[in-house]
Motif scaffolding. Structure first.
Motif, mmCIF file in Angstrom:
data_model
loop_
_atom_site.group_PDB
_atom_site.id
_atom_site.type_symbol
_atom_site.label_atom_id
_atom_site.label_comp_id
_atom_site.label_asym_id
_atom_site.label_seq_id
_atom_site.Cartn_x
_atom_site.Cartn_y
_atom_site.Cartn_z
ATOM 1 N N ARG A 30 0.812 -1.227 0.000
ATOM 2 C CA ARG A 30 0.000 0.000 0.000
ATOM 3 C C ARG A 30 0.845 1.276 0.000
ATOM 4 O O ARG A 30 0.375 2.317 -0.450
ATOM 5 N N THR A 31 2.076 1.187 0.487
ATOM 6 C CA THR A 31 2.937 2.382 0.488
ATOM 7 C C THR A 31 3.337 2.789 -0.936
ATOM 8 O O THR A 31 3.764 3.921 -1.160
ATOM 9 N N PHE A 32 3.201 1.870 -1.887
ATOM 10 C CA PHE A 32 3.543 2.165 -3.280
ATOM 11 C C PHE A 32 2.365 2.792 -4.032
ATOM 12 O O PHE A 32 2.503 3.168 -5.192
ATOM 13 N N ILE A 33 1.208 2.843 -3.366
ATOM 14 C CA ILE A 33 0.034 3.482 -3.978
ATOM 15 C C ILE A 33 -0.044 4.916 -3.459
ATOM 16 O O ILE A 33 -0.205 5.153 -2.260
ATOM 17 N N LYS A 34 0.105 5.860 -4.351
ATOM 18 C CA LYS A 34 0.153 7.271 -3.973
ATOM 19 C C LYS A 34 -1.219 7.932 -4.107
ATOM 20 O O LYS A 34 -2.049 7.499 -4.913
ATOM 21 N N ASP A 35 -1.439 8.987 -3.349
ATOM 22 C CA ASP A 35 -2.667 9.773 -3.461
ATOM 23 C C ASP A 35 -2.839 10.287 -4.884
ATOM 24 O O ASP A 35 -1.889 10.790 -5.487
ATOM 25 N N GLY A 36 -4.044 10.147 -5.401
ATOM 26 C CA GLY A 36 -4.310 10.611 -6.757
ATOM 27 C C GLY A 36 -3.846 9.657 -7.832
ATOM 28 O O GLY A 36 -3.908 9.969 -9.025
ATOM 29 N N GLY A 37 -3.356 8.486 -7.428
ATOM 30 C CA GLY A 37 -2.812 7.519 -8.381
ATOM 31 C C GLY A 37 -3.889 6.873 -9.236
ATOM 32 O O GLY A 37 -5.050 6.753 -8.837
ATOM 33 N N ARG A 38 -3.484 6.453 -10.420
ATOM 34 C CA ARG A 38 -4.378 5.707 -11.327
ATOM 35 C C ARG A 38 -3.740 4.340 -11.577
ATOM 36 O O ARG A 38 -2.597 4.260 -12.046
ATOM 37 N N ILE A 39 -4.476 3.314 -11.230
ATOM 38 C CA ILE A 39 -3.940 1.949 -11.216
ATOM 39 C C ILE A 39 -4.652 1.103 -12.261
ATOM 40 O O ILE A 39 -5.879 1.170 -12.402
ATOM 41 N N LEU A 40 -3.886 0.294 -12.977
ATOM 42 C CA LEU A 40 -4.458 -0.681 -13.910
ATOM 43 C C LEU A 40 -4.260 -2.072 -13.331
ATOM 44 O O LEU A 40 -3.175 -2.404 -12.836
ATOM 45 N N THR A 41 -5.313 -2.878 -13.367
ATOM 46 C CA THR A 41 -5.196 -4.262 -12.914
ATOM 47 C C THR A 41 -5.944 -5.181 -13.871
ATOM 48 O O THR A 41 -6.622 -4.703 -14.797
ATOM 49 N N ASP A 57 -6.939 -2.122 1.613
ATOM 50 C CA ASP A 57 -6.072 -1.571 2.667
ATOM 51 C C ASP A 57 -5.679 -0.130 2.368
ATOM 52 O O ASP A 57 -5.664 0.717 3.261
ATOM 53 N N ALA A 58 -5.357 0.127 1.089
ATOM 54 C CA ALA A 58 -4.966 1.482 0.683
ATOM 55 C C ALA A 58 -6.142 2.448 0.854
ATOM 56 O O ALA A 58 -5.965 3.586 1.309
ATOM 57 N N ALA A 59 -7.345 1.991 0.527
ATOM 58 C CA ALA A 59 -8.543 2.835 0.685
ATOM 59 C C ALA A 59 -8.820 3.108 2.159
ATOM 60 O O ALA A 59 -9.193 4.230 2.543
ATOM 61 N N GLU A 60 -8.619 2.097 3.007
ATOM 62 C CA GLU A 60 -8.824 2.269 4.453
ATOM 63 C C GLU A 60 -7.798 3.221 5.056
ATOM 64 O O GLU A 60 -8.044 3.842 6.088
ATOM 65 N N ALA A 61 -6.635 3.326 4.382
ATOM 66 C CA ALA A 61 -5.588 4.259 4.836
ATOM 67 C C ALA A 61 -5.849 5.677 4.311
ATOM 68 O O ALA A 61 -4.960 6.534 4.363
ATOM 69 N N LYS A 62 -7.084 5.886 3.777
ATOM 70 C CA LYS A 62 -7.540 7.207 3.289
ATOM 71 C C LYS A 62 -6.790 7.683 2.053
ATOM 72 O O LYS A 62 -6.694 8.881 1.798
#
Length: 302
Positions: free
Chosen positions: A116-127, A140-145
């Motif tokens: 989750r530390t690699f997911i930054k605020d405002g990030g756009r993720i492809l999965t 987890d990243a969403a729960e970390a606001k």
């Protein structure tokens, strides 16, 4: 437990706990099989467990069930020869089996904390497709606001991406479903790619849902980080160099293997992504570069 009881126990595990990894469900069943086994020698017990793993692999042909079962057998057998008393040996094997199950049950949480530390605020993720580990990381990243949005491929032929999109929507995460063919088009808009894996092979490459390889190729071409999240029980002793090197038992669903007369006419369910296309692997053993996977795999099987 006979073969029918084994299969039914596995299917029941998958039905009653939809969030469980297929390998974890298989190991729960193998542990119960171990407790009920009427064998009188360690050699006989190991042979029965090997047959049980083959039976479960015939129900679920994913790499994880095969590799998880193999690691389970390896882990519980480490101390089996240290005590001459069979009943004591079996007792130790059951204890080690329960310890192994507890460890792997915590895998997803460990991976989510690392990634989750690699997911930054405002990030756009492809999965891609539906991965319970990726879902846990994003939850987890969403729960970390953290505020981020997700693009997900529809993932034909079973449209697993739609299932993933519904799960992300329930978590309040903005999600857009895209065509499988639109990966190259959307890549310039995203900051990173996160995918799960059905199996992690010896050279640090992965076996995953068909379409993963083309996503990795596009990410590499456009200099986007390509992250893999996978539990260590998915580490498998295989060393494919290309798509043809992936065994048929992993390429096709168990039902297809039983009924198809010509596999050349069937569509494979998985593809192989080489380590050169992968940036990092997040596992319960830590954050690994693809080149570090072989060392970790050796430790698991020692």
């Amino acid at each position: 437990m006979n073969e029918a009881e084994l299969v039914e126990a596995f299917k029941t595990q998958m039905r009653t706990d939809p969030d469980v990894a297929s390998a974890v469900a298989a190991i729960r069943v193998l542990l119960e099989f171990l407790k009920r086994d009427k064998g009188e020698t360690i050699q006989g017990l190991r042979a029965n467990l090997k047959n049980a793993i083959e039976t479960l692999s015939g129900v679920d042909s994913s790499v994880a069930v095969s590799s998880g079962g193999e690691l389970f057998l390896r882990f519980i057998s480490l101390t089996s020869l240290e005590n001459p008393d069979y009943s004591k040996c079996k007792e130790i094997m059951i204890e080690r089996g329960e310890l192994f199950l507890r460890r792997i049950s915590l895998s997803r949480n460990k991976i989510a904390q690392l990634c989750r530390t690699f997911i930054k605020d405002g990030g756009r993720i492809l999965t891609h497709a539906y991965s319970k580990v990726v879902l846990k990381v994003l939850e987890d990243a969403a729960e970390a606001k953290k505020r981020f949005s997700v693009y997900i491929t529809e993932s034909q032929p079973d449209q697993a991406g739609q299932k993933m999109a519904e799960a992300l929507t329930k978590l309040g995460i903005p999600v857009t479903v895209i065509l499988d063919a639109a990966v190259g088009y959307i890549m310039e808009k995203v900051d990173l790619v996160i995918v799960g894996a059905e199996g992690v092979v010896e050279n640090g490459g992965i076996i995953n849902k068909i379409g993963t390889n083309q996503m990795a190729v596009c990410a590499k071409a456009q200099n986007k980080p390509f992250y893999v999240v996978a539990e260590s029980f998915k580490f498998v002793r295989l060393f494919p160099l290309n798509q043809q090197d992936v065994p048929d038992k992993f390429k096709y669903k168990a039902d297809t293997l039983k009924t198809s007369k010509d596999l050349m006419e069937e569509h494979p369910c998985v593809d192989y992504t080489s380590p050169s296309l992968i940036t990092l692997l997040f596992t319960d053993l830590g954050v690994l570069t693809p080149s570090a996977v072989s060392d970790e795999l050796i430790k698991l099987y020692l």
